[in-house]
Design an enzyme around this catalytic site. Structure first.
Site, PDB file in Angstrom:
ATOM      1  N   GLU A   1       0.846  -1.206   0.000  1.00  0.00           N
ATOM      2  CA  GLU A   1       0.000   0.000   0.000  1.00  0.00           C
ATOM      3  C   GLU A   1       0.877   1.250   0.000  1.00  0.00           C
ATOM      4  O   GLU A   1       0.551   2.245  -0.643  1.00  0.00           O
ATOM      5  CB  GLU A   1      -0.913  -0.008   1.237  1.00  0.00           C
ATOM      6  CG  GLU A   1      -1.952   1.106   1.242  1.00  0.00           C
ATOM      7  CD  GLU A   1      -1.450   2.411   1.810  1.00  0.00           C
ATOM      8  OE1 GLU A   1      -2.078   3.445   1.559  1.00  0.00           O
ATOM      9  OE2 GLU A   1      -0.405   2.423   2.505  1.00  0.00           O
TER      10      GLU A   1
ATOM     11  N   HIS B   1       4.622   7.318   9.381  1.00  0.00           N
ATOM     12  CA  HIS B   1       5.771   7.181   8.466  1.00  0.00           C
ATOM     13  C   HIS B   1       7.096   7.624   9.085  1.00  0.00           C
ATOM     14  O   HIS B   1       8.020   7.989   8.364  1.00  0.00           O
ATOM     15  CB  HIS B   1       5.552   7.973   7.172  1.00  0.00           C
ATOM     16  CG  HIS B   1       4.402   7.477   6.346  1.00  0.00           C
ATOM     17  ND1 HIS B   1       4.101   7.986   5.103  1.00  0.00           N
ATOM     18  CD2 HIS B   1       3.488   6.504   6.560  1.00  0.00           C
ATOM     19  CE1 HIS B   1       3.048   7.349   4.602  1.00  0.00           C
ATOM     20  NE2 HIS B   1       2.652   6.451   5.478  1.00  0.00           N
TER      21      HIS B   1
HETATM   22 ZN   LIG Z   1      -1.339   2.940   5.938  1.00  0.00          ZN
END
Ligand SMILES: [Zn+2]
Length: 455
Positions: A304, A401
């Site tokens: 993803e 992230h």
């Molecule tokens: Zn994600």
């Protein structure tokens, strides 16, 4: 004896939805799974040994949980990060500073020393024209709340090519984040074919502030050194676990999450939490005394984060079957407290589903019409009714992230509540006699396959 039998025969059977909630809230399994995934496997970027270990791990867990488990092949981009560093060079007006930076995913490596020029938008960098030639473009932006991500993610995705088009040699971007302790936040960038590929890195928000202040004082020079590279595509898999429906096995309720993560951390919140919640929902539904009417399919998508190859491969492999997908849910918004179930279906959908979700009242989770979806569900084409268990996302982009996406950020109780909500929603959609009405396709979905979300 006869009386006892009569009482047994007339006693109401336990409500499966309440059984699911009770199981999720008491067994602690979602968190145990997440601990195992994050602490023993860790980062799971596509093509990495961690991603493959996660695939095998998930396959085994589905089997242990009594689901019919299989792998479906996916070719994934294989990007690897190397050593990376950067600094603001000393100048006549001040000392030098190290930069807390990290390369953007899918980006090229390189060593660059050049003057820095600031831009706030793609239009601004285009307007710089020749004055950006030979320079490092620094994208600064005012993201301070979670909804800023959607507003400014284009700078990360398309900024490097926009800068290269006016002759820039590298890009620095303020991390797309709502908090930072000098932690840079990575994410995918995407080069356009008509521009040179230039190195690109995110800097911590503190370093972005520093750069901005120094640029007010005069010219700033920086050095960036990134050793990342793209390798040939790698073989990987989506992992699928199924509970076959007892009456209409050909009709599918899909619940999914993505198994890959960024490489900087354990990916506990993005998306280990989603993986743990949908696996727990699958396990609980598989363990009910009676299988639901339709098939429940738990899909752990690969890639993803930097390509969406898993979502595209799923849609391609199941193209014929998509009209028989009666609903789809992706858990990819972290493990904040679940607030509400949102759905995007045709008219009357909410009224159909609402009575089935009464077991969620004790968790104060209601149902409303609204935006639902998930990056991996985009390739399904927008006709499948979409459902979302929407969690509190206030702190989602604090760690998103970055190296701080670790297990300690996950509240086990919220994770269990999320698993409970997903289990009840999925079971209801698989069990209710009717299926949700389909939403009319939107204009852009009629015209073309949906644009992959850069997540
Ligand atoms: Zn994600």
């Amino acid at each position: 004896m006869l009386l006892a039998l009569l009482i047994l025969a007339t006693a109401p059977s336990p409500d499966p939805a309440r059984t699911l909630v009770g199981g999720a809230l008491t067994d602690g399994l979602a968190h145990a799974r997440l601990r195992e995934l994050t602490d023993t496997i860790g980062p799971r970027l596509s093509g990495s040994p961690g991603a493959e270990a996660a695939v095998q791990w998930a396959l085994k867990k589905f089997q242990q949980d009594g689901l019919a488990a299989r792998l479906e092949p996916v070719k994934v981009p294989h990007w690897v990060r190397g050593p990376e560093s950067g600094e603001i060079l000393p100048s006549p007006s001040g000392v030098g500073h190290p930069l807390a930076l990290t390369a953007l995913g899918n980006g090229v490596g390189g060593n660059v020393t050049a003057e820095v020029v600031e831009a706030r938008s793609l239009a601004e960098v285009a307007a710089l024209g020749a004055s950006a030639r030979g320079k490092i473009v620094f994208f600064d932006h005012p993201m301070s709340t979670p909804d800023g991500y959607g507003k400014f993610v284009d700078l990360r995705t398309h900024g490097p090519s926009a800068a290269a088009r006016v002759g820039a040699v590298a890009v620095l971007i303020r991390s797309l984040a709502t908090a930072s302790f000098r932690s840079p936040h990575t994410g995918m960038t995407s080069y356009d074919a008509d521009a040179p590929k230039i190195p690109a890195a995110a800097v911590s928000t503190e370093d972005a502030d520093l750069l901005h202040r120094l640029l007010q004082r005069g010219p700033v020079k920086a050095r960036i050194s990134l050793d990342c590279r793209m390798l040939p595509d790698a073989d990987s898999s989506n992992v699928i676990g199924e509970v076959r429906g007892r009456e209409k096995p050909e009709e599918v309720v899909l619940i999914g999450a993505h198994l890959d993560s960024w490489d900087l951390a354990q990916g506990a919140n993005d998306d280990g939490a989603g993986v743990a919640m949908v696996m727990e929902a699958g396990r609980l539904i598989a363990s009910l005394p009676q299988k639901p009417r339709r098939t429940l399919r738990v899909v752990l998508f690969m890639n993803e984060e930097n390509g969406l190859a898993g979502g595209k491969a799923y849609a391609a492999a199941h193209r014929e079957e998509i009209p028989r997908h009666v609903a789809a849910l992706e858990a990819d918004s972290g493990a904040g407290r679940p607030l509400v179930v949102r759905m995007r279906a045709g008219e009357g959908g909410v009224a159909l589903l609402k009575p089935w979700l009464s077991a969620l009242q004790s968790l104060e989770i209601g149902l409303e019409e609204g935006e639902a979806g998930g990056a991996d569900l985009g390739p399904l084409g927008g006709q499948v009714p979409l459902v979302l268990v929407h969690p509190d996302g206030t702190h989602y982009f604090d760690i998103h992230h970055s190296a701080a996406d670790t297990l300690d950020k996950i509240d086990p109780e919220n994770l269990a509540k999320g698993a409970a909500a997903i289990a009840v929603v999925a079971w209801s959609l698989a069990e209710m006699p009717e299926t949700l009405p389909r939403a009319p396709p939107r204009e852009r979905e009629k015209q073309a396959a949906p644009k992959p979300l850069a997540h």
